[in-house]
Scaffold this active site. Structure first.
Site, PDB file in Angstrom:
ATOM      1  CB  SER A 231      -0.895   0.034   1.252  1.00  0.00           C
ATOM      2  OG  SER A 231      -1.797  -1.039   1.258  1.00  0.00           O
ATOM      3  CB  SER A 232       1.020   4.242   0.667  1.00  0.00           C
ATOM      4  OG  SER A 232       1.356   5.601   0.597  1.00  0.00           O
ATOM      5  CG  MET A 233       7.297   4.090  -0.608  1.00  0.00           C
ATOM      6  SD  MET A 233       8.373   4.934   0.574  1.00  0.00           S
ATOM      7  CE  MET A 233       9.913   4.066   0.306  1.00  0.00           C
TER       8      MET A 233
END
Length: 406
Positions: A231-233
């Site tokens: 998730s995200s980075m």
């Protein structure tokens, strides 16, 4: 989505929306979030910490009283919410050096989550995953108590999420669908950074490979059906790992990221080669002054740079931006991914806009691009406010991809 609170500070609003998103899987109550937010002075990190800590302490105290009275469901639910509120309390404390109040709030967040985990059925088991002379903290979720091997989802977050928070952003949803789930924090993420001082590393395959080794040792894991979700980075870290770790049967990037270096150089005049040279130079007073100006003018950049120095283990904003240059899927790395891959995209992503499409365009494996929109309430980065919608689509894709054969 319109900013309903903190109209002058998009970072405070996004983090409030993030807490609201966890309502879907028991990580918050709407009234508790709004009442806390209304007490916070916009843009004031001290106020943010103090008010979230007060809410977390109150909810944790009520959960403990419920546990003492043998009201285990009420205790479990309260500890889950308190864990998330403690996480929010310490969110803006990660400067360089890290604020010592971070230790207390982080430790309380973990303790409350583990108290809740022990009250789940089946129990959510804290685990320690062997990693280069130490261990990575995580949690094992079982769909039932039979010990039967099941399709398995390995999950990790990115720049600022915790293994505990993953409960609300996919782990519980996957367990509801019959999956075994293994969540963990890697280097640079809260557990290893907080406990062992481990900072982020771009060669994430050297993190995921021992995690897959650990997963394959568990009887509840079907070794032929292990998927990875970042998730995200983590939407860059997980694909980087999958380029080398070919035991993975599927990959999900929520949301996809192709090249963090592009973010580092976008505010520096000149071409990319010159920008990279300046970031890596021993001295560049003009560029250092430019970073200080950005920090003063942009609330989101202020937080990201301060937190970034902490998680990368560097002392200056320029050194943080230079570290980002190594986090990339350029130079043919994306093309090395073999397993079916789902790239998620948020139409109004304020952090990585355009990056999911770029990752998708470079993939040569079986691939799917899944776009979430503002009209669905899902247009923000990682789709806070629409967790039931987004996780249903992601997990249905995983079911279709990995569970077609019993």
């Amino acid at each position: 989505m319109e900013q309903l609170l903190f109209p002058g500070n998009p970072q405070f609003w996004y983090e409030t929306l993030r807490s609201m998103s966890h309502i879907a899987y028991g990580g918050a109550d709407f009234g508790e979030v709004v009442a806390t937010a209304e007490r916070i002075e916009e843009g004031n990190y001290e106020s943010w910490h103090d008010e979230w800590l007060a809410t977390a302490d109150r909810v944790a105290g009520e959960a403990q009283r419920a546990l003492d009275a043998h009201h285990t469901v009420s205790a479990r639910d309260g500890f889950l919410r308190a864990s998330n509120y403690y996480r929010s309390a310490e969110f803006f404390l990660h400067g360089h050096p890290c604020d010592p109040r971070h230790d207390h709030a982080y430790d309380r967040s973990v303790a409350c989550f583990r108290a809740a985990a022990a009250l789940h059925t089946p129990r959510i088991e804290p685990v320690r995953i062997p990693y280069q002379g130490t261990t990575l903290p995580g949690y094992l979720y079982r769909a039932d108590t039979t010990g039967a091997p099941r399709p398995t989802l390995i999950m990790h977050s990115g720049f600022d999420g915790t293994a505990e928070e993953l409960h609300f952003s996919g782990a519980l949803a996957a367990v509801e669908r019959g999956w075994t789930v293994l969540t963990f924090d890697g280097p640079g993420q809260p557990g290893p950074r907080h406990r062992d001082g481990l900072v982020f590393r771009p060669d994430w395959e050297n993190v995921i490979t021992p995690v897959v080794d650990f997963a394959e040792s568990l009887p509840e894991v079907d070794n032929s059906r292990i998927a990875l979700l970042g998730s995200s980075m983590g939407g860059l870290l997980a694909p980087r790992a999958a380029a080398f770790e070919h035991r993975l049967a599927a990959l999900v990037a929520v949301d996809g990221v192709y090249d963090l270096g592009a973010i580092s150089v976008r505010s520096i005049p000149g071409d990319r080669a010159e920008a990279e040279r300046r970031l890596r130079a021993g001295s560049d007073p003009a560029l250092d002054a430019r970073f200080e100006q950005i920090i003063a003018q942009d609330a989101t950049a202020r937080w990201a740079i301060n937190h970034g120095m902490y998680v990368m283990g560097v002392d200056t904003p320029r050194a943080f931006s230079a570290a980002y240059l190594d986090f990339t899927l350029r130079d043919g790395l994306a093309e090395q991914i073999r397993c079916p891959t789902l790239v998620c995209d948020a139409a109004e992503d304020e952090f990585f806009k355009g990056q999911p499409q770029e990752l998708y365009d470079h993939l040569t494996c079986p691939r799917t691009l899944m776009v979430f929109t503002a009209e669905e309430g899902a247009g923000a980065h990682c789709h806070p406010g629409a967790m039931r919608l987004s996780l249903a689509r992601v997990l249905d894709w995983l079911d279709d991809t990995l569970t077609a054969t019993p």
